[in-house]
Enzyme design. Sequence first.
Site, short mmCIF file in Angstrom:
data_model
loop_
_atom_site.label_atom_id
_atom_site.label_comp_id
_atom_site.label_asym_id
_atom_site.label_seq_id
_atom_site.Cartn_x
_atom_site.Cartn_y
_atom_site.Cartn_z
N HIS A 18 0.84 -1.21 0.00
CA HIS A 18 0.00 0.00 0.00
C HIS A 18 0.88 1.25 0.00
CE1 HIS A 18 -2.95 -2.64 2.47
NE2 HIS A 18 -3.47 -2.51 1.27
N ARG A 91 -2.06 -6.41 -8.34
CA ARG A 91 -1.01 -7.41 -8.14
C ARG A 91 -1.12 -8.53 -9.17
NH1 ARG A 91 -2.81 -7.98 -2.07
NH2 ARG A 91 -4.66 -7.40 -3.25
P1 ADP Z 1 -9.73 -3.76 0.15
O1 ADP Z 1 -10.37 -4.02 1.47
O2 ADP Z 1 -10.44 -2.76 -0.71
O3 ADP Z 1 -9.28 -4.98 -0.60
P2 ADP Z 1 -6.99 -3.32 0.88
O4 ADP Z 1 -6.66 -2.49 2.07
O5 ADP Z 1 -6.72 -4.78 0.97
O6 ADP Z 1 -8.46 -2.96 0.56
O7 ADP Z 1 -6.25 -2.76 -0.41
C1 ADP Z 1 -6.43 -1.46 -0.89
C2 ADP Z 1 -5.79 -1.33 -2.26
O8 ADP Z 1 -4.42 -1.65 -2.18
C3 ADP Z 1 -6.35 -2.27 -3.33
O9 ADP Z 1 -6.36 -1.59 -4.56
C4 ADP Z 1 -5.36 -3.37 -3.38
O10 ADP Z 1 -5.34 -4.00 -4.67
C5 ADP Z 1 -4.09 -2.60 -3.15
N1 ADP Z 1 -3.02 -3.47 -2.63
C6 ADP Z 1 -3.08 -4.36 -1.63
N2 ADP Z 1 -1.89 -4.95 -1.44
C7 ADP Z 1 -1.06 -4.45 -2.38
C8 ADP Z 1 0.31 -4.68 -2.74
N3 ADP Z 1 1.06 -5.59 -2.12
N4 ADP Z 1 0.84 -3.94 -3.74
C9 ADP Z 1 0.09 -3.05 -4.41
N5 ADP Z 1 -1.20 -2.78 -4.12
C10 ADP Z 1 -1.77 -3.47 -3.13
#
Ligand code: ADP
Length: 152
Positions: A18, A91
């Site tokens: 993130h 991802r």
């Molecule tokens: P949600 O509950 O909407 O899935 P997350 O907090 O898991 O929210 O993720 C928020 C955003 O961050 C999403 O767009 C997700 O694809 C992205 N994300 C999660 N992990 C990664 C990562 N390792 N690298 C890049 N983006 C990520």
Amino acid sequence: MDKITVFPGSFDPITRGHESVIKRALLLFDKVIVAVGENGEKKPFFSLERRIEWLHLIFDTEPKIEILTYTGMTIDFCRKEKASFILRGLRTAADFEFERSIGQMNKLMYPEIDTVFLLCAPEYASLSSSIVRDIIRNGGDVKQFVPEGVNI
Ligand code: ADP
């Protein structure tokens, strides 16, 4: 007109994946709103207060980043905040398929808002909050997977 994007998520907890997306988005947008969604159906692992506290700790030195919470539809929140973009990280192909349908449904409902995707940094391709939670549940050390300063 300022280019404002909303990066919505649960951030339960925030990971280096993130953090990488948010930092790279600073080159593209005038303001990045990191928006923690409060979803009644999902019971979070970490309290909202704790998740917000970590986000402030990591990003408060960056004036272009704002940390907010919201309930309801992301597009309604974007309208309220005058954001024209929703930012998501990609991802895998599975992420893409999931995001594609949401992004296209959002586009039908609110044509003025576009979803923008940033490709995940290769070193974080397998990193997710859910895996981090599993490691924590099993007593493992997640230091290398969460941003500097996040003490879990
Ligand atoms: P949600 O509950 O909407 O899935 P997350 O907090 O898991 O929210 O993720 C928020 C955003 O961050 C999403 O767009 C997700 O694809 C992205 N994300 C999660 N992990 C990664 C990562 N390792 N690298 C890049 N983006 C990520």
